[in-house]
Enzyme design. Structure first.
Site, PDB file in Angstrom:
ATOM      1  N   ARG A  69       0.847  -1.192   0.000  1.00  0.00           N
ATOM      2  CA  ARG A  69       0.000   0.000   0.000  1.00  0.00           C
ATOM      3  C   ARG A  69       0.885   1.246   0.000  1.00  0.00           C
ATOM      4  O   ARG A  69       1.967   1.264   0.572  1.00  0.00           O
ATOM      5  CB  ARG A  69      -0.902   0.043   1.225  1.00  0.00           C
ATOM      6  CG  ARG A  69      -2.135  -0.851   1.135  1.00  0.00           C
ATOM      7  CD  ARG A  69      -3.013  -0.712   2.368  1.00  0.00           C
ATOM      8  NE  ARG A  69      -2.316  -1.121   3.563  1.00  0.00           N
ATOM      9  CZ  ARG A  69      -1.732  -0.305   4.425  1.00  0.00           C
ATOM     10  NH1 ARG A  69      -1.793   1.017   4.261  1.00  0.00           N
ATOM     11  NH2 ARG A  69      -1.111  -0.781   5.478  1.00  0.00           N
ATOM     12  N   LYS A 206      -9.716  -2.304   2.036  1.00  0.00           N
ATOM     13  CA  LYS A 206      -9.410  -1.115   2.842  1.00  0.00           C
ATOM     14  C   LYS A 206     -10.250   0.089   2.413  1.00  0.00           C
ATOM     15  O   LYS A 206     -10.658   0.895   3.243  1.00  0.00           O
ATOM     16  CB  LYS A 206      -7.922  -0.772   2.745  1.00  0.00           C
ATOM     17  CG  LYS A 206      -6.998  -1.922   3.066  1.00  0.00           C
ATOM     18  CD  LYS A 206      -7.184  -2.444   4.470  1.00  0.00           C
ATOM     19  CE  LYS A 206      -6.111  -3.481   4.790  1.00  0.00           C
ATOM     20  NZ  LYS A 206      -6.195  -4.022   6.130  1.00  0.00           N
ATOM     21  N   HIS A 226     -10.126  -2.161  11.876  1.00  0.00           N
ATOM     22  CA  HIS A 226      -9.047  -3.009  11.348  1.00  0.00           C
ATOM     23  C   HIS A 226      -8.749  -4.085  12.390  1.00  0.00           C
ATOM     24  O   HIS A 226      -7.725  -4.055  13.061  1.00  0.00           O
ATOM     25  CB  HIS A 226      -7.815  -2.123  11.092  1.00  0.00           C
ATOM     26  CG  HIS A 226      -6.713  -2.787  10.312  1.00  0.00           C
ATOM     27  ND1 HIS A 226      -5.399  -2.382  10.402  1.00  0.00           N
ATOM     28  CD2 HIS A 226      -6.719  -3.810   9.409  1.00  0.00           C
ATOM     29  CE1 HIS A 226      -4.642  -3.124   9.606  1.00  0.00           C
ATOM     30  NE2 HIS A 226      -5.419  -3.998   8.996  1.00  0.00           N
ATOM     31  N   SER A 248      -0.934  -3.205  10.330  1.00  0.00           N
ATOM     32  CA  SER A 248      -0.624  -4.105   9.222  1.00  0.00           C
ATOM     33  C   SER A 248       0.648  -4.897   9.501  1.00  0.00           C
ATOM     34  O   SER A 248       1.648  -4.346   9.966  1.00  0.00           O
ATOM     35  CB  SER A 248      -0.449  -3.278   7.946  1.00  0.00           C
ATOM     36  OG  SER A 248      -1.622  -2.538   7.715  1.00  0.00           O
ATOM     37  N   CYS A 250       1.251  -7.066  11.777  1.00  0.00           N
ATOM     38  CA  CYS A 250       1.589  -7.159  13.208  1.00  0.00           C
ATOM     39  C   CYS A 250       0.889  -8.317  13.906  1.00  0.00           C
ATOM     40  O   CYS A 250       0.814  -8.359  15.132  1.00  0.00           O
ATOM     41  CB  CYS A 250       1.289  -5.846  13.900  1.00  0.00           C
ATOM     42  SG  CYS A 250       2.448  -4.544  13.448  1.00  0.00           S
ATOM     43  N   ASP A 275      -8.981  -9.557   9.432  1.00  0.00           N
ATOM     44  CA  ASP A 275      -8.499  -8.216   9.070  1.00  0.00           C
ATOM     45  C   ASP A 275      -9.493  -7.089   9.356  1.00  0.00           C
ATOM     46  O   ASP A 275      -9.078  -5.994   9.690  1.00  0.00           O
ATOM     47  CB  ASP A 275      -8.120  -8.195   7.581  1.00  0.00           C
ATOM     48  CG  ASP A 275      -7.216  -7.014   7.213  1.00  0.00           C
ATOM     49  OD1 ASP A 275      -6.199  -6.807   7.909  1.00  0.00           O
ATOM     50  OD2 ASP A 275      -7.524  -6.307   6.240  1.00  0.00           O
ATOM     51  N   ARG A 366       2.280 -12.137  -0.280  1.00  0.00           N
ATOM     52  CA  ARG A 366       0.974 -12.490   0.309  1.00  0.00           C
ATOM     53  C   ARG A 366       0.380 -13.731  -0.335  1.00  0.00           C
ATOM     54  O   ARG A 366       0.722 -14.082  -1.458  1.00  0.00           O
ATOM     55  CB  ARG A 366      -0.008 -11.325   0.109  1.00  0.00           C
ATOM     56  CG  ARG A 366       0.439 -10.011   0.753  1.00  0.00           C
ATOM     57  CD  ARG A 366      -0.428  -9.628   1.904  1.00  0.00           C
ATOM     58  NE  ARG A 366       0.138  -8.534   2.688  1.00  0.00           N
ATOM     59  CZ  ARG A 366      -0.386  -8.117   3.830  1.00  0.00           C
ATOM     60  NH1 ARG A 366      -1.482  -8.677   4.310  1.00  0.00           N
ATOM     61  NH2 ARG A 366       0.168  -7.140   4.517  1.00  0.00           N
TER      62      ARG A 366
END
Ligand code: GTP
Ligand code: SPV
Ligand code: MN
Length: 581
Positions: A69, A206, A226, A248, A250, A275, A366
């Site tokens: 991002r 998002k 989030h 993000s 974490c 998420d 990912r």
């Protein structure tokens, strides 16, 4: 926008601007997906992985400058700058559109425009929302099919509700100088150009489910966060639900599907979401959370059989891998998947891997897979009303300062803890990694309006929830003097979840400190862990001098919000300073 006529008009307008060779309406069927995959295999967008070990799995290599991002290129476009607040980039909506029209003009020439209707939430949920994404990226379409309920089911829902959130996406020329992710909250509209990556391009995630949804939630009295959602089952079979906001990369996906070690027999985690959580006050006075997504877009590096077996299991078939490395046998590989890297790796950019040139997989590589493939998926993950939340966790990556776990004194104190939480930046967004920054409620990149008003909304929700969740802060990432993590993390995090569960049910004891309540020595089960008392002390230590500095730094941070800052947060900061003595 409203009905199907509006949809057709808007599709035509966008086609006139972007001039695709073809417009293809997606129905979300398996046949359509298979055809897209075949096309992408032909043109190199997809690389076939080993179909014997990973049937239905493909690799996509994104442009090397388009791997995360881009927060600096993400804008909230409201008439007044103040509506976006100090933590967001802002553009005036008219100016933003004039600028972006130049980038969208003819951008789809030679390409297909896919019309992708999708639903966030299950069709049976009264809270589900329809979005329609127009995109010239078949990779985006394939991901949307795994991440959302896509196609006819969304069009049917649109017929019923007459409402949808439009999103226009084009890869453009992938030049970061011409990359913009623009949100127009008043129109529930997103324009995204110049990136094909994750949160920049999969507009349901998002852009709609967090930035636009947080705006709607503020207006309508609910919450878009989030957060992961998990159910923690105790040895009697009782399940308690927890939501957790970590920034993000974490640890949300990992915590949401953790496998308890043998020493914790009888405890088990059920995955509801990894998420995003949409939360509303239920008729019973509790806060209920639902996962609007249908799939997971998870961080690959660090995932292995010991850390996250469930993520591995859910991606052995029908999955998309982005920017991972590949073995000579065509299997996906990333750092820490195996103790030593196999010989002959192809790196994430498609070259023979040179270990001196960096990791084989991109640090933000990912996997995408349908949530239904997760072995720990909760039988309640698609419940229309969601699940009732008993605890909210905030947490981040902090090498220092933050102890393993502490409990807030009240909802208001918990909002202060969330609003002032800090974490080291990660590879999930472009920019430096490892810099400590304040990331309120892990929403800094995702709050679609003035962050100070968002704090106010949290405080107000607390007034309105008759039976609010207890609030905690956790930190799996504290480091010792030698720079290694003090806490084993992953499956062993169940021990902290157990303490939280026991606190929620009034069973565990705690010690009150200046920053909150920490576990008393006997209340946290550490049996069988290779942790000497010095390490345990270091994990739970609240260093007075460090916290003085922290409290002052929090004061400076709160000052940045100006007049919108709710006075309650100031009061909490003053009280913290006082308790620190
Ligand atoms: P987003 O999808 O970006 O929102 O991230 P996330 O919060 O879901 O993060 P995720 O669970 O994917 O974890 C990111 C990285 O942190 C991975 O490399 C994990 O292996 C690592 N990680 C997760 N949990 C732990 C933990 O308890 N301890 C340690 N040391 N690392 C962890
Ligand atoms: C995050 O960065 O928080 C993610 C990945 O969950 S992305 O969808 O790319 O935003
Ligand atoms: Mn995320």
């Amino acid at each position: 926008m409203a009905g199907t006529q509006d949809l057709e008009r808007w599709v035509n307008e966008c086609a006139e601007m972007t001039r695709p060779d073809r417009v293809r309406w997606c129905d979300g069927s398996q046949a359509e997906y298979d055809q897209l995959v075949a096309e992408m295999l032909r043109d190199g967008t997809f690389i076939e992985l080993n179909q014997r070990t990973h049937p239905g799995a493909y690799l996509h290599r994104s442009h090397p400058s388009d791997v995360a991002r881009t927060e600096d290129l993400t804008f909230i476009c409201t008439p007044e700058r103040e509506q976006a607040g100090v933590t967001n980039n802002w553009m005036e909506p008219g100016e933003a559109k004039t600028m972006a029209r130049g980038l969208f003009k003819d951008a789809m020439r030679g390409r297909t425009m896919y019309v992708v209707p999708y639903l966030m939430g299950t069709p049976a949920s009264p809270f589900a929302k329809v979005g329609v994404e127009l995109t010239d990226s078949p990779y985006v379409v394939a991901n949307m099919r795994l991440m959302t309920r896509m196609g006819q089911v969304a069009l049917d829902h649109l017929q019923k509700t007459g409402e949808f959130a439009p999103g226009l996406h084009s890869l453009g020329d992938l030049d970061p100088k011409r990359r913009f992710i623009l949100h127009f909250p008043h129109e529930r509209l997103v324009w995204s150009v110049g990136s094909g990556y994750g949160g920049n391009a999969l507009l349901g995630k998002k852009c709609l489910a967090l930035r636009l949804a947080s705006w709607m939630a503020h207006e309508e009295g609910w919450m878009a966060e989030h957060m992961l959602i998990l159910g923690l089952e105790d040895p009697r079979g009782e399940v308690t639900y927890v939501a957790a906001a970590f920034p993000s990369a974490c640890g949300k996906t990992n915590l949401a599907m953790l496998i308890a070690p043998l020493s914790q027999a009888g405890y088990r985690v059920w995955t509801v979401g990894d998420d995003i959580a949409w939360m509303r006050i239920g008729p019973d006075g509790r806060l209920w959370a639902m996962n609007p997504e249908a799939g997971m877009f998870g961080v690959a590096p660090g995932t292995n059989d010991a850390t996250n077996h469930n993520a591995l299991a859910m991606t052995t078939h029908d999955a998309i891998f982005t920017n991972v490395a590949m073995t000579p046998e065509g299997e996906p590989w990333w750092e820490k998947l195996t103790a030593t890297p196999p010989a002959g790796l192809i790196d994430w950019q498609g070259h023979p891997w040179d270990p001196s040139a960096g990791p084989a997989a991109h640090p933000n590589a990912r996997f995408t897979a349908s949530a239904a493939q997760c072995p720990s998926i909760s039988p309640h993950w698609e419940d229309p009303q969601g699940v009732p939340i008993s605890a909210i966790l905030f947490g981040g990556r902090r090498a220092h300062v933050a102890p393993l776990v502490y409990q807030a004194f009240s909802w208001q104190h918990g909002v202060f803890v969330g609003a002032t939480m800090a974490s080291e930046t990660t590879a999930a967004a472009t920019g430096d990694v490892g810099i400590v920054r304040r990331d309120p409620m892990a929403m800094r990149p995702f709050c679609g309006y003035n962050m100070a008003d968002y704090f106010g909304h949290w405080l107000e929700m607390g007034q309105r929830i008759p039976n609010p969740p207890q609030i905690f802060h956790v930190n799996w990432f504290r480091k010792g003097p030698d720079g290694s993590f003090l806490w084993p993390g992953y499956g062993e995090n169940i021990r902290v979840l157990r303490w939280i569960l026991d606190r929620v049910h009034g069973r565990a004891t705690a010690i009150s400190t200046a920053i909150g309540a920490i576990p008393s020595p006997e209340s946290l089960d550490l049996t069988g862990l290779d942790l000497n008392p010095a390490k345990v002390n270091a994990l739970l230590e609240i260093d007075a001098a460090e916290w003085q500095t922290e409290a002052n730094d929090i004061g400076t941070f709160l000052n940045t919000f100006g007049s919108h800052l709710p006075p309650e947060l100031r009061a909490e900061q003053a009280a913290l300073i006082q308790r620190l003595g």
